[in-house]
Scaffold this active site. Structure first.
Site, PDB file in Angstrom:
ATOM      1  N   HIS A 247       0.264   4.908   0.087  1.00 51.75           N
ATOM      2  CA  HIS A 247       0.947   4.056   1.067  1.00 51.75           C
ATOM      3  C   HIS A 247       0.330   2.664   1.134  1.00 51.75           C
ATOM      4  O   HIS A 247       1.033   1.652   1.184  1.00 51.75           O
ATOM      5  CB  HIS A 247       0.933   4.723   2.443  1.00 51.75           C
ATOM      6  CG  HIS A 247       1.530   6.101   2.439  1.00 51.75           C
ATOM      7  ND1 HIS A 247       2.820   6.348   2.016  1.00 51.75           N
ATOM      8  CD2 HIS A 247       1.008   7.303   2.783  1.00 51.75           C
ATOM      9  CE1 HIS A 247       3.074   7.642   2.111  1.00 51.75           C
ATOM     10  NE2 HIS A 247       1.986   8.238   2.564  1.00 51.75           N
ATOM     11  N   LEU A 248      -0.985   2.604   1.099  1.00 50.68           N
ATOM     12  CA  LEU A 248      -1.662   1.302   1.139  1.00 50.68           C
ATOM     13  C   LEU A 248      -1.381   0.520  -0.141  1.00 50.68           C
ATOM     14  O   LEU A 248      -1.230  -0.707  -0.110  1.00 50.68           O
ATOM     15  CB  LEU A 248      -3.166   1.503   1.338  1.00 50.68           C
ATOM     16  CG  LEU A 248      -4.000   0.258   1.654  1.00 50.68           C
ATOM     17  CD1 LEU A 248      -3.448  -0.493   2.856  1.00 50.68           C
ATOM     18  CD2 LEU A 248      -5.464   0.649   1.891  1.00 50.68           C
ATOM     19  N   ALA A 249      -1.280   1.222  -1.270  1.00 47.26           N
ATOM     20  CA  ALA A 249      -0.972   0.563  -2.540  1.00 47.26           C
ATOM     21  C   ALA A 249       0.370  -0.145  -2.472  1.00 47.26           C
ATOM     22  O   ALA A 249       0.557  -1.224  -3.050  1.00 47.26           O
ATOM     23  CB  ALA A 249      -0.970   1.591  -3.671  1.00 47.26           C
ATOM     24  N   ASP A 250       1.309   0.440  -1.770  1.00 48.86           N
ATOM     25  CA  ASP A 250       2.638  -0.144  -1.611  1.00 48.86           C
ATOM     26  C   ASP A 250       2.611  -1.344  -0.661  1.00 48.86           C
ATOM     27  O   ASP A 250       3.111  -2.428  -0.977  1.00 48.86           O
ATOM     28  CB  ASP A 250       3.579   0.956  -1.085  1.00 48.86           C
ATOM     29  CG  ASP A 250       4.955   0.442  -0.729  1.00 48.86           C
ATOM     30  OD1 ASP A 250       5.427  -0.504  -1.376  1.00 48.86           O
ATOM     31  OD2 ASP A 250       5.562   0.995   0.203  1.00 48.86           O
ATOM     32  N   GLN A 251       1.979  -1.175   0.490  1.00 53.47           N
ATOM     33  CA  GLN A 251       2.060  -2.189   1.535  1.00 53.47           C
ATOM     34  C   GLN A 251       1.118  -3.365   1.301  1.00 53.47           C
ATOM     35  O   GLN A 251       1.345  -4.457   1.844  1.00 53.47           O
ATOM     36  CB  GLN A 251       1.814  -1.527   2.890  1.00 53.47           C
ATOM     37  CG  GLN A 251       2.953  -0.589   3.244  1.00 53.47           C
ATOM     38  CD  GLN A 251       2.597   0.408   4.321  1.00 53.47           C
ATOM     39  OE1 GLN A 251       1.806   0.117   5.193  1.00 53.47           O
ATOM     40  NE2 GLN A 251       3.196   1.590   4.260  1.00 53.47           N
TER      41      GLN A 251
ATOM     42  N   HIS B 149       8.506   4.181  -4.334  1.00 49.32           N
ATOM     43  CA  HIS B 149       8.500   3.127  -3.322  1.00 49.32           C
ATOM     44  C   HIS B 149       7.705   1.920  -3.820  1.00 49.32           C
ATOM     45  O   HIS B 149       8.160   0.765  -3.727  1.00 49.32           O
ATOM     46  CB  HIS B 149       7.854   3.687  -2.048  1.00 49.32           C
ATOM     47  CG  HIS B 149       8.534   3.285  -0.776  1.00 49.32           C
ATOM     48  ND1 HIS B 149       8.210   2.134  -0.095  1.00 49.32           N
ATOM     49  CD2 HIS B 149       9.512   3.878  -0.061  1.00 49.32           C
ATOM     50  CE1 HIS B 149       8.959   2.046   0.994  1.00 49.32           C
ATOM     51  NE2 HIS B 149       9.762   3.083   1.041  1.00 49.32           N
TER      52      HIS B 149
ATOM     53  N   GLN C 290       5.579  -5.898   9.764  1.00 50.43           N
ATOM     54  CA  GLN C 290       5.334  -6.096   8.344  1.00 50.43           C
ATOM     55  C   GLN C 290       6.382  -7.001   7.709  1.00 50.43           C
ATOM     56  O   GLN C 290       6.124  -7.615   6.673  1.00 50.43           O
ATOM     57  CB  GLN C 290       5.270  -4.749   7.627  1.00 50.43           C
ATOM     58  CG  GLN C 290       4.009  -3.962   7.964  1.00 50.43           C
ATOM     59  CD  GLN C 290       3.758  -2.837   6.983  1.00 50.43           C
ATOM     60  OE1 GLN C 290       4.683  -2.199   6.507  1.00 50.43           O
ATOM     61  NE2 GLN C 290       2.498  -2.586   6.690  1.00 50.43           N
TER      62      GLN C 290
ATOM     63  N   GLU D 153      14.053   3.244  -5.108  1.00 53.47           N
ATOM     64  CA  GLU D 153      14.097   4.208  -4.008  1.00 53.47           C
ATOM     65  C   GLU D 153      15.274   3.963  -3.073  1.00 53.47           C
ATOM     66  O   GLU D 153      15.609   4.825  -2.274  1.00 53.47           O
ATOM     67  CB  GLU D 153      12.764   4.216  -3.237  1.00 53.47           C
ATOM     68  CG  GLU D 153      12.348   2.874  -2.686  1.00 53.47           C
ATOM     69  CD  GLU D 153      12.833   2.659  -1.265  1.00 53.47           C
ATOM     70  OE1 GLU D 153      13.072   3.640  -0.561  1.00 53.47           O
ATOM     71  OE2 GLU D 153      12.968   1.483  -0.885  1.00 53.47           O
TER      72      GLU D 153
END
Length: 355
Positions: free
Chosen positions: A292-296, A322, A107, A17
Site C-alpha cells: 500500500h505504501l509503495a502505491d501511495q 493498483h 491524498q 485496476e
C-alpha cells in the site's frame, strides 16, 4: 512549471485496476501541472461505475483548491473534464456526508498543496477507518514521515475516529510547502527493526473484543501487554461502533503500518490471524515499503523528481495492479519515467526525469 500546461491529460478510467485511484491521481496531476484533465469510463472496473459520493468529494475538493471548472461532476458520471486554475494555499474544509474515506480526499489535494505558495490547513470530515482505503494511523505513522523527508511540512491530527457505516470522523492536516525545491529521497532498505506494537480500536463494542484480538496477535507475534506492545487506545466521545486492529513496525529507515477491520462475520481471533498473515508476508520480503505504501508514495516522489530533475527510487514487497496502474497514470501526467524491476527478494521502483 516545467510542464506544457496547454496539453490535456487524457485518461481512460477503465485502465488496469479500473477504480477510483486513476481519478484521484489524475486530479492531483492536473492541479500540480496546470494541465486540463479529461477522463472517461470512470471506475469502469467496479460493480457500480462512475462517480460515487466520495469520488465526487475529491473532484469538488480539487476544484476548490485550484479554482478550476469541472464538467461532469455529478453522481454516476463516467466522464469528467477539469480545467484547473492556479493552486491556492489557504484554509479548507471538506466533508463527506457518508462514511466514505476523507483521507482519500486529502491524498487528492495534498500533492498540489505541497507545491503551493504558502501554508494550508485542511479540515476533513468522514470516514477515517474504511475498507479499501488507508486508515489515519497509516498516513500518520508511515506516509507522512516520508513526505516530510521531501522537505514538506505535514502534520496530521486525529480529532475523532469515523468508522463505517456512521462515519463522522474529523482530521486536521497542516501542510507547509518546502522552502526549497522538493528533495527526492531513496528508500532502498528498511534498516534494523527498532520497535513493533499493535493497537486494537473497538469503540462502542464489547470490551472483550479488542482484548481477544490483542491476545491472539500477541501469541503469534511474541508481543506482550507488559512490554507495551499490545495497546487499547482511549476512545473519544461518540466514536464508533467500529473495530480496527493495527500493527506498526518501526525500522531505522521506514515505518510500516498494517490494518484489519473487524466484520460481523469474523471473530476477534480471525481478525488477528489476518493481520498477522499480512505482517508475516511483509517480513518475508526484503522490500522497504509494503504494497500500500509503495502505491501511495509513488506520486509525491514523482513530483519531487519532476521538480528537481533528479532520479530516486525505492524497494517494495510487491507491485500490485493498483501500483502498476498508478505508475502508468503518473507517467502520462508528468515528464518522468517509472521503471519497475525485480530485485533480490523485492521489487525496485525507479523514477527518473524523462529524456
Amino acid at each position: 512549471m516545467k510542464e506544457n500546461t496547454s496539453t490535456p491529460l487524457t485518461l481512460d478510467g477503465s485502465t488496469g485496476e479500473g477504480g477510483g485511484q486513476i481519478l484521484r491521481t489524475g486530479l492531483a496531476l492536473s492541479m500540480a501541472t496546470g494541465r486540463p484533465l479529461h477522463i472517461t469510463r470512470i471506475r469502469a472496473g467496479r460493480p457500480k461505475p462512475g462517480l460515487m459520493r466520495q469520488h465526487l468529494a475529491c473532484v469538488q475538493a480539487a476544484v476548490a483548491v485550484c479554482g478550476g471548472q469541472a464538467d461532469g461532476a455529478e453522481l454516476g458520471s463516467q466522464t469528467l473534464q477539469l480545467t484547473p486554475g492556479a493552486v491556492r494555499a489557504g484554509d479548507y474544509r471538506f466533508q463527506i456526508a457518508t462514511a466514505g474515506s476523507c483521507l482519500l480526499v486529502l491524498q487528492t489535494v495534498l500533492p498540489a498543496l505541497m507545491l503551493a505558495d504558502g501554508e494550508s490547513r485542511v479540515q476533513l470530515s468522514g470516514g477515517t477507518h474504511n475498507p479499501m482505503a488507508p486508515p489515519f494511523d497509516f498516513l500518520e505513522r508511515a506516509f507522512a514521515p516520508l513526505v516530510r523527508r521531501l522537505g514538506v511540512g505535514l502534520d496530521l491530527q486525529l480529532q475523532r475516529r469515523g468508522f463505517y457505516p456512521a462515519g463522522g470522523g474529523e482530521v486536521l492536516a497542516h501542510i507547509t510547502p518546502a522552502a526549497l525545491p522538493l528533495t527526492p529521497v531513496n528508500v532502498l532498505e528498511r534498516g534494523p527493526l527498532m520497535n513493533g506494537w499493535a493497537d486494537a480500536l473497538a469503540p462502542g463494542l464489547a470490551r472483550n473484543i479488542p482484548y481477544r484480538e490483542l491476545e491472539t496477535l500477541g501469541q503469534r507475534m511474541g508481543w506482550t501487554f507488559e512490554a507495551d506492545q499490545l495497546r487499547q487506545p482511549a476512545t473519544r466521545q461518540n466514536e464508533g461502533p467500529g473495530n480496527a486492529l493495527i500493527a506498526t513496525l518501526e525500522y531505522a529507515h521506514i515505518t510500516e503500518v498494517f490494518c484489519q477491520l473487524g466484520e460481523r462475520s469474523l471473530s476477534a481471533e480471525q481478525v488477528a490471524k489476518r493481520l498477522v498473515d499480512e505482517v508475516r508476508a511483509y517480513q518475508r520480503s526484503s522490500g522497504a515499503l509494503g504494497p500500500h505504501l509503495a502505491d501511495q508514495w509513488m506520486l509525491p516522489l514523482a513530483l519531487a523528481v519532476w521538480r528537481s530533475g533528479r532520479a530516486a527510487g525505492y524497494t517494495c514487497t510487491e507491485v500490485t495492479q493498483h501500483t502498476a496502474t498508478n505508475a502508468q497514470t503518473i507517467a502520462q501526467g508528468l515528464p518522468v519515467r517509472v521503471q519497475i524491476t525485480p530485485a533480490e527478494g523485492a521489487m525496485h521502483v525507479e523514477i527518473s526525469p524523462a529524456p
